[in-house]
Design an enzyme around this catalytic site. Structure first.
Site, PDB file in Angstrom:
ATOM      1  N   GLY A 180     -25.773  -3.749  11.342  1.00 52.31           N
ATOM      2  CA  GLY A 180     -24.925  -3.825  10.312  1.00 52.31           C
ATOM      3  C   GLY A 180     -24.788  -5.020   9.480  1.00 52.31           C
ATOM      4  O   GLY A 180     -25.114  -4.818   8.353  1.00 52.31           O
ATOM      5  N   ARG A 181     -24.710  -5.874  10.182  1.00 50.37           N
ATOM      6  CA  ARG A 181     -24.486  -7.437   9.792  1.00 50.37           C
ATOM      7  C   ARG A 181     -25.897  -7.941   9.432  1.00 50.37           C
ATOM      8  O   ARG A 181     -25.918  -9.167   8.796  1.00 50.37           O
ATOM      9  CB  ARG A 181     -23.837  -8.379  10.553  1.00 50.37           C
ATOM     10  CG  ARG A 181     -24.184  -8.039  12.082  1.00 50.37           C
ATOM     11  CD  ARG A 181     -22.925  -8.933  12.978  1.00 50.37           C
ATOM     12  NE  ARG A 181     -23.533  -8.717  14.457  1.00 50.37           N
ATOM     13  CZ  ARG A 181     -23.506  -7.831  15.155  1.00 50.37           C
ATOM     14  NH1 ARG A 181     -22.638  -6.679  14.807  1.00 50.37           N
ATOM     15  NH2 ARG A 181     -23.639  -7.864  16.411  1.00 50.37           N
ATOM     16  N   GLU A 231     -18.875 -11.663  14.524  1.00 48.05           N
ATOM     17  CA  GLU A 231     -19.406 -10.356  15.433  1.00 48.05           C
ATOM     18  C   GLU A 231     -20.585 -10.480  16.313  1.00 48.05           C
ATOM     19  O   GLU A 231     -20.662  -9.628  17.394  1.00 48.05           O
ATOM     20  CB  GLU A 231     -19.620  -9.276  14.286  1.00 48.05           C
ATOM     21  CG  GLU A 231     -19.310  -8.015  14.575  1.00 48.05           C
ATOM     22  CD  GLU A 231     -19.413  -7.041  13.574  1.00 48.05           C
ATOM     23  OE1 GLU A 231     -18.052  -6.332  13.180  1.00 48.05           O
ATOM     24  OE2 GLU A 231     -20.290  -6.372  13.012  1.00 48.05           O
ATOM     25  N   LYS A 270     -10.560   0.405  16.384  1.00 49.33           N
ATOM     26  CA  LYS A 270     -11.014   1.480  15.788  1.00 49.33           C
ATOM     27  C   LYS A 270     -10.179   2.744  16.246  1.00 49.33           C
ATOM     28  O   LYS A 270      -9.488   3.856  15.883  1.00 49.33           O
ATOM     29  CB  LYS A 270     -12.157   2.134  15.661  1.00 49.33           C
ATOM     30  CG  LYS A 270     -13.129   1.213  14.586  1.00 49.33           C
ATOM     31  CD  LYS A 270     -14.542   1.583  14.487  1.00 49.33           C
ATOM     32  CE  LYS A 270     -15.439   0.609  13.777  1.00 49.33           C
ATOM     33  NZ  LYS A 270     -16.868   0.890  13.778  1.00 49.33           N
ATOM     34  N   GLU A 319     -12.816   4.301   6.861  1.00 51.09           N
ATOM     35  CA  GLU A 319     -12.410   3.724   5.501  1.00 51.09           C
ATOM     36  C   GLU A 319     -13.526   4.261   4.690  1.00 51.09           C
ATOM     37  O   GLU A 319     -13.115   4.643   3.588  1.00 51.09           O
ATOM     38  CB  GLU A 319     -12.451   2.277   5.590  1.00 51.09           C
ATOM     39  CG  GLU A 319     -11.419   1.446   6.820  1.00 51.09           C
ATOM     40  CD  GLU A 319     -12.001   1.232   7.997  1.00 51.09           C
ATOM     41  OE1 GLU A 319     -12.879   2.003   8.442  1.00 51.09           O
ATOM     42  OE2 GLU A 319     -11.686  -0.015   8.500  1.00 51.09           O
ATOM     43  N   HIS A 352      -8.938 -29.572  -2.000  1.00 56.58           N
ATOM     44  CA  HIS A 352      -7.647 -29.637  -2.229  1.00 56.58           C
ATOM     45  C   HIS A 352      -6.927 -28.607  -1.741  1.00 56.58           C
ATOM     46  O   HIS A 352      -5.900 -28.267  -1.798  1.00 56.58           O
ATOM     47  CB  HIS A 352      -7.653 -29.492  -3.669  1.00 56.58           C
ATOM     48  CG  HIS A 352      -8.526 -30.268  -4.476  1.00 56.58           C
ATOM     49  ND1 HIS A 352      -8.046 -31.710  -4.886  1.00 56.58           N
ATOM     50  CD2 HIS A 352      -9.848 -30.203  -5.080  1.00 56.58           C
ATOM     51  CE1 HIS A 352      -8.630 -32.291  -5.646  1.00 56.58           C
ATOM     52  NE2 HIS A 352      -9.781 -31.541  -5.825  1.00 56.58           N
ATOM     53  N   LYS A 386     -23.960   2.782   7.751  1.00 56.08           N
ATOM     54  CA  LYS A 386     -25.064   3.044   8.877  1.00 56.08           C
ATOM     55  C   LYS A 386     -24.649   4.031   9.702  1.00 56.08           C
ATOM     56  O   LYS A 386     -25.539   5.064   9.691  1.00 56.08           O
ATOM     57  CB  LYS A 386     -25.117   1.821   9.631  1.00 56.08           C
ATOM     58  CG  LYS A 386     -26.303   1.877  10.926  1.00 56.08           C
ATOM     59  CD  LYS A 386     -26.333   0.383  11.698  1.00 56.08           C
ATOM     60  CE  LYS A 386     -26.985   1.091  12.868  1.00 56.08           C
ATOM     61  NZ  LYS A 386     -27.189  -0.352  13.917  1.00 56.08           N
TER      62      LYS A 386
HETATM   63  O1  F6P Z   1     -16.870  -3.652  11.981  1.00 53.99           O
HETATM   64  C1  F6P Z   1     -17.690  -2.916  12.755  1.00 53.99           C
HETATM   65  C2  F6P Z   1     -18.887  -2.395  12.137  1.00 53.99           C
HETATM   66  O2  F6P Z   1     -19.432  -1.307  13.033  1.00 53.99           O
HETATM   67  C3  F6P Z   1     -19.879  -3.502  11.556  1.00 53.99           C
HETATM   68  O3  F6P Z   1     -20.686  -3.917  12.412  1.00 53.99           O
HETATM   69  C4  F6P Z   1     -20.601  -2.800  10.593  1.00 53.99           C
HETATM   70  O4  F6P Z   1     -21.235  -3.500   9.589  1.00 53.99           O
HETATM   71  C5  F6P Z   1     -19.080  -2.045   9.997  1.00 53.99           C
HETATM   72  O5  F6P Z   1     -18.529  -1.519  11.083  1.00 53.99           O
HETATM   73  C6  F6P Z   1     -19.602  -0.938   9.153  1.00 53.99           C
HETATM   74  O6  F6P Z   1     -20.137   0.183   9.739  1.00 53.99           O
HETATM   75  P1  F6P Z   1     -21.033   1.392   8.791  1.00 53.99           P
HETATM   76  O7  F6P Z   1     -21.940   0.786   8.175  1.00 53.99           O
HETATM   77  O8  F6P Z   1     -21.565   2.094  10.093  1.00 53.99           O
HETATM   78  O9  F6P Z   1     -20.020   2.192   8.035  1.00 53.99           O
END
Ligand code: F6P
Length: 521
Positions: free
Chosen positions: A265-266, A351, A495, A210, A382, A204
């Site tokens: 995002g979620r 979240e 972060k 990462e 189990h 987003k």
């Molecule tokens: O983990 C925090 C977060 O901001 C989530 O809300 C989001 O889904 C994820 O990082 C990834 O963010 P992006 O889509 O901006 O890479």
């Protein structure tokens, strides 16, 4: 404060009385309890008869919802009002599955033409990749698609692709890489051919460390093999709100599928973030997924609170959390194809509702989102179910079953559903000392609540309904708790610290865990 209101206090008084009762006793007192405490709608059944709740409980819970203007907040969300107050944003994942003829306005602009233009582009692109019309740099059709993203840019599409794997009708392999652990990308690339691999960079913000690091490594891998910078145009596309950053990374905006900041995002799998679903399963199935979610949106908007599935599920969750003392919730899909569902739900719920201040920034003095965990049954039986039955803490359970299996095999599916029913029965009735042959080790206290959600089948439509059901459940709880379910400031701290630690580790010795890692790695 919420817990000082008369509606809350009425629930507290009622809970004190209910704690002396037994769910099995509620069944004995009401031969129609299943009919009275279940709701069937459009191929989904919600059975909430095994909660320690009676008609009075439900009445008081609906009163709590009304006194917190749940219906008003719901209407504000659907209308595009900026209910994400800390980020001054609308919350409009529902617009992503709404018909083109509807009007949803944000900042005086109807967003629906944008939503449907993007859907059309996703359809054209996924059709082209699936049919082989879209080729790699050397003219070969795409065989492997690797989605690089994390959190909401990974969990939703990954889970949907896995859940709908039986519907796949193309030979293209779709993989997901999320972790900065280099092993994740290495595994995805191990047998991939650069000439026939397409990378989808899903972010987003397009600033997530990462994702950008993995995307850069993927680009290096591709260019090392193809040796020509122009190859990026045929092997990379981006799903993002941030065109500038996409361009800076070297992806042509022509290969970018946009969405807007009003998609959390979620909540984003319905947006351009769903592109891997379109490639894996075809756009028509993605549309069915949206249709299922839209049907649940309409149900949530139109049905009165006492016939409203997300509302009832949410209120009983709140009942257990705030009045029965539950800190956790076990979500137990009795469907192997939903094995990634709980991971998706953890982000959605924890979240969104893992917050300790209300919308005005004042600390809350009641519990908010519970710890969510779970695994598909019967595997979980189990592993951790022992604690559900005999641990000291009461952990409510939500079972999710599917009536018709995608792969019938002898009586396996009947056995699966029998186990699901048996678990909720065992949680409810327990086993007394006498039945346990006077052996206290065998005693199960019982009176442990659960609800069961039963889908007719696990296809795109019903999956869409299920996911939207949980989205709205989380919304309802957040509204009543008075928190902002749509920001995630807690994630930002870690972060920022990770960046500091990385810098420190490079520049100086750190006498701590980070120093130890530096010295020994
Ligand atoms: O983990 C925090 C977060 O901001 C989530 O809300 C989001 O889904 C994820 O990082 C990834 O963010 P992006 O889509 O901006 O890479």
């Amino acid at each position: 404060m919420l817990n000082e209101t008369p509606e809350w206090q009425a629930l507290e008084a009622h809970a004190a009385a209910m704690k002396g009762r037994h769910i099995a006793g509620l069944f004995a007192a009401d031969p129609k309890r299943f009919e009275n405490f279940s709701l069937a709608h459009d191929g989904i059944l919600l059975d909430y008869s095994r909660h320690l709740a009676d008609a009075e409980t439900m009445k008081l819970l609906f009163a709590l919802a009304r006194s917190n203007d749940l219906e008003g907040w719901r209407d504000k969300m659907f209308a595009g009002r900026k209910i994400n107050s800390t980020e001054n944003r609308a919350v409009l994942h529902t617009a992503l599955r709404a018909p083109e003829s509807s009007t949803v306005t944000v900042d005086d602009e109807n967003v629906m033409p944008f939503v449907h233009d993007t859907l059309r582009r996703m359809e054209q692109f996924s059709d082209a990749v699936r049919s082989g019309t879209w080729t790699g740099h050397s003219g070969k059709a795409i065989k492997t698609v690797i989605n690089i993203g994390i959190g909401g840019s990974d969990l939703g599409p990954r889970m949907v692709c896995d859940a709908l794997k039986w519907d796949r009708d193309s030979d293209i392999t779709v993989r997901f890489v999320s972790n900065i652990d280099p092993c994740d990308l290495a595994l995805a690339l191990a047998d991939a051919d650069p000439e026939t691999t397409l990378f989808i960079i899903a972010s987003k913000t397009f600033t997530t460390q990462e994702t950008l690091a993995n995307a850069q490594a993927a680009k290096d891998w591709l260019l090392a093999a193809l040796g020509d910078e122009t190859a990026v145009a045929k092997h990379f596309c981006a799903l993002s709100t941030n065109e500038q950053a996409v361009r800076a990374f070297g992806i042509d905006p022509a290969n970018m599928f946009p969405f807007k900041d009003w998609v959390g995002g979620r909540y984003s799998l319905w947006s351009a973030i769903g592109l891997p679903i379109c490639i894996a399963n075809g756009f028509a199935r993605f549309r069915r997924l949206l249709d299922g979610a839209q049907a649940m949106d309409r149900h949530f908007q139109d049905e009165p609170l006492d016939r409203n599935m997300p509302v009832i599920l949410a209120l009983l969750g709140l009942w257990c959390r705030n009045f029965m003392g539950a800190d956790a919730l076990a979500v137990l899909p009795y469907a192997q194809d939903l094995k990634l569902f709980v991971s998706w739900l953890q982000q959605l719920d924890m979240e969104s509702n893992g917050k300790s201040v209300d919308r005005d920034g004042a600390p809350v003095s009641y519990g908010t989102g519970p710890v969510i965990f779970g695994q598909p049954g019967t595997n979980g039986q189990h592993a951790f179910h022992q604690q559900l039955h005999q641990g000291p803490a009461m952990i409510p359970c939500e079972f999710i079953g599917v009536l018709h299996s995608r792969k019938p095999q002898d009586n396996h599916h009947d056995i699966l559903l029998a186990h699901m029913a048996a678990q909720s029965q065992a949680l409810m009735q327990g086993r007394g000392l006498e039945q346990s042959g006077d052996n206290p080790h065998r005693v199960c206290p019982g009176n442990r609540p659960s609800a069961t959600i039963l889908l007719d089948r696990l296809d795109a439509y019903h999956l869409g309904q299920l996911l939207a059901l949980y989205e709205h459940k989380v919304f309802v709880q957040g509204i009543i708790w008075g928190i902002n379910s749509f920001d995630q400031w807690g994630v930002e701290l870690g972060k920022a610290l990770a960046s500091d630690i990385l810098l420190n580790a490079k520049n100086s010795a750190v006498h701590s865990l980070t120093g130890y890692i530096r010295e020994n790695s």
